[in-house]
Scaffold this motif. Structure first.
Motif, mmCIF file in Angstrom:
data_model
loop_
_atom_site.group_PDB
_atom_site.id
_atom_site.type_symbol
_atom_site.label_atom_id
_atom_site.label_comp_id
_atom_site.label_asym_id
_atom_site.label_seq_id
_atom_site.Cartn_x
_atom_site.Cartn_y
_atom_site.Cartn_z
ATOM 1 N N ARG A 191 0.845 -1.208 0.000
ATOM 2 C CA ARG A 191 0.000 0.000 0.000
ATOM 3 C C ARG A 191 0.877 1.254 0.000
ATOM 4 N NH1 ARG A 191 -3.767 -0.868 4.065
ATOM 5 N NH2 ARG A 191 -5.338 -1.439 2.553
ATOM 6 N N ARG A 192 1.882 1.289 0.880
ATOM 7 C CA ARG A 192 2.790 2.454 0.938
ATOM 8 C C ARG A 192 3.545 2.650 -0.375
ATOM 9 N NH1 ARG A 192 4.074 0.337 6.009
ATOM 10 N NH2 ARG A 192 6.019 -0.501 5.145
ATOM 11 N N ALA A 193 3.803 1.559 -1.082
ATOM 12 C CA ALA A 193 4.541 1.647 -2.353
ATOM 13 C C ALA A 193 3.654 2.099 -3.504
ATOM 14 C CB ALA A 193 5.183 0.298 -2.674
ATOM 15 N N GLY A 194 2.358 2.290 -3.268
ATOM 16 C CA GLY A 194 1.465 2.776 -4.315
ATOM 17 C C GLY A 194 0.686 1.698 -5.041
ATOM 18 N N PHE A 195 0.760 0.452 -4.590
ATOM 19 C CA PHE A 195 -0.033 -0.604 -5.205
ATOM 20 C C PHE A 195 -1.503 -0.386 -4.844
ATOM 21 C CE2 PHE A 195 4.098 -2.303 -5.520
ATOM 22 C CZ PHE A 195 4.113 -3.436 -6.321
ATOM 23 N N ARG A 196 -2.390 -0.797 -5.730
ATOM 24 C CA ARG A 196 -3.831 -0.673 -5.482
ATOM 25 C C ARG A 196 -4.429 -2.071 -5.329
ATOM 26 N NH1 ARG A 196 -2.644 0.361 -10.614
ATOM 27 N NH2 ARG A 196 -3.467 -1.082 -12.155
ATOM 28 N N LEU A 197 -5.413 -2.181 -4.466
ATOM 29 C CA LEU A 197 -6.109 -3.441 -4.261
ATOM 30 C C LEU A 197 -7.045 -3.679 -5.438
ATOM 31 C CD1 LEU A 197 -6.811 -5.868 -2.449
ATOM 32 C CD2 LEU A 197 -8.516 -4.401 -1.342
ATOM 33 N N GLU A 198 -6.898 -4.833 -6.091
ATOM 34 C CA GLU A 198 -7.736 -5.135 -7.254
ATOM 35 C C GLU A 198 -8.758 -6.239 -7.007
ATOM 36 O OE1 GLU A 198 -5.019 -3.687 -10.975
ATOM 37 O OE2 GLU A 198 -5.048 -5.832 -10.566
ATOM 38 N N GLY A 199 -8.587 -6.978 -5.923
ATOM 39 C CA GLY A 199 -9.567 -8.023 -5.655
ATOM 40 C C GLY A 199 -9.031 -9.084 -4.717
ATOM 41 N N TYR A 200 -9.807 -10.135 -4.592
ATOM 42 C CA TYR A 200 -9.479 -11.241 -3.701
ATOM 43 C C TYR A 200 -9.662 -12.547 -4.465
ATOM 44 C CZ TYR A 200 -9.663 -14.529 0.174
ATOM 45 O OH TYR A 200 -9.415 -15.577 1.010
ATOM 46 N N SER A 201 -8.705 -13.446 -4.319
ATOM 47 C CA SER A 201 -8.778 -14.764 -4.960
ATOM 48 C C SER A 201 -8.756 -15.845 -3.890
ATOM 49 C CB SER A 201 -7.595 -14.961 -5.908
ATOM 50 O OG SER A 201 -7.638 -14.033 -6.956
ATOM 51 N N PRO A 202 -9.886 -16.541 -3.680
ATOM 52 C CA PRO A 202 -9.894 -17.623 -2.698
ATOM 53 C C PRO A 202 -9.042 -18.797 -3.177
ATOM 54 C CG PRO A 202 -12.025 -17.476 -3.809
ATOM 55 C CD PRO A 202 -11.175 -16.351 -4.323
ATOM 56 N N GLU A 203 -8.443 -19.517 -2.234
ATOM 57 C CA GLU A 203 -7.640 -20.700 -2.548
ATOM 58 C C GLU A 203 -6.671 -20.439 -3.697
ATOM 59 O OE1 GLU A 203 -10.062 -24.198 -2.918
ATOM 60 O OE2 GLU A 203 -11.335 -23.583 -1.258
ATOM 61 N N PHE A 204 -5.958 -19.336 -3.620
ATOM 62 C CA PHE A 204 -5.122 -18.854 -4.725
ATOM 63 C C PHE A 204 -3.762 -19.540 -4.817
ATOM 64 C CE2 PHE A 204 -2.045 -15.689 -6.369
ATOM 65 C CZ PHE A 204 -2.569 -15.509 -7.639
ATOM 66 N N LEU A 205 -3.105 -19.762 -3.663
ATOM 67 C CA LEU A 205 -1.719 -20.214 -3.678
ATOM 68 C C LEU A 205 -1.498 -21.247 -2.585
ATOM 69 C CD1 LEU A 205 1.049 -19.558 -5.056
ATOM 70 C CD2 LEU A 205 1.390 -17.849 -3.291
#
Length: 184
Positions: A146-160
């Motif tokens: 967040r501090r680096a300027g990234f924006r939240l685009e969504g959520y992926s369940p069971e992603f990784l």
């Protein structure tokens, strides 16, 4: 930094350099000392053989760019920021993997190092987009992007698959362009 490679990028308190085979002892000792900080989010190699496999992939695979974040005050490795799954062409994107070591946590070194990696990605590496997939309960990691300027685009369940369990992740991203500046 006698015998060290030329830094890939430099900031006021940190610099980036590539992974090297001879970093195995320092990296793995720092990983072992940082287990409490990293778990359950991150499992960096903490034995020399595992480090050799990990570092060789970052060194030899053109779809990866490994960066050690080092403190200028003592040249110690503060953490790492790797760009994985680099795709060029029309996509020009990569996915970040990163971690601070315990002795450097909370000192702002990783924030500066991440900014240097973003600048390198959008400059020398010719990328347009970087993604960071973060487990929502990892509040330190969320705060870093967040501090680096990234924006939240969504959520992926069971992603990784992390530590034997499929875990959901928030998808954060930053793109090159008018809204991005080298300082974040």
């Amino acid at each position: 930094m006698p015998g060290s490679p030329t830094p890939l990028a430099e900031g006021p308190r940190t610099y980036l350099r590539p992974f090297r085979p001879e970093d195995a002892d320092e990296f793995t000792a720092l990983a072992r000392a940082s287990r409490e900080l990293h778990r359950p989010w991150l499992f960096p190699p903490d034995e020399p053989a595992a480090y050799a496999t990990y570092a060789n992939r970052l060194i030899e695979d053109p779809t990866r760019a490994g960066h050690l974040v080092c403190a200028r005050e003592d040249d110690r490795i503060a953490g790492f920021v790797n760009i994985n799954n680099i795709v060029h062409g029309a996509f020009r994107c990569g996915a970040l993997g990163y971690g601070a070591f315990a002795h450097a946590a909370g000192r702002g070194l990783m924030g500066e190092g991440l900014g240097l990696v973003v600048g390198r990605a959008f400059g020398a590496l010719g990328l347009h987009r970087l993604e960071a997939n973060v487990q929502p309960a990892n509040t330190a990691s969320v705060a870093l992007v967040r501090r680096a300027g990234f924006r939240l685009e969504g959520y992926s369940p069971e992603f990784l698959l992390v530590d034997g369990e499929w875990r959901g992740h928030e998808r954060w991203a930053i793109t090159a362009g008018p809204s991005w500046t080298p300082s974040g």
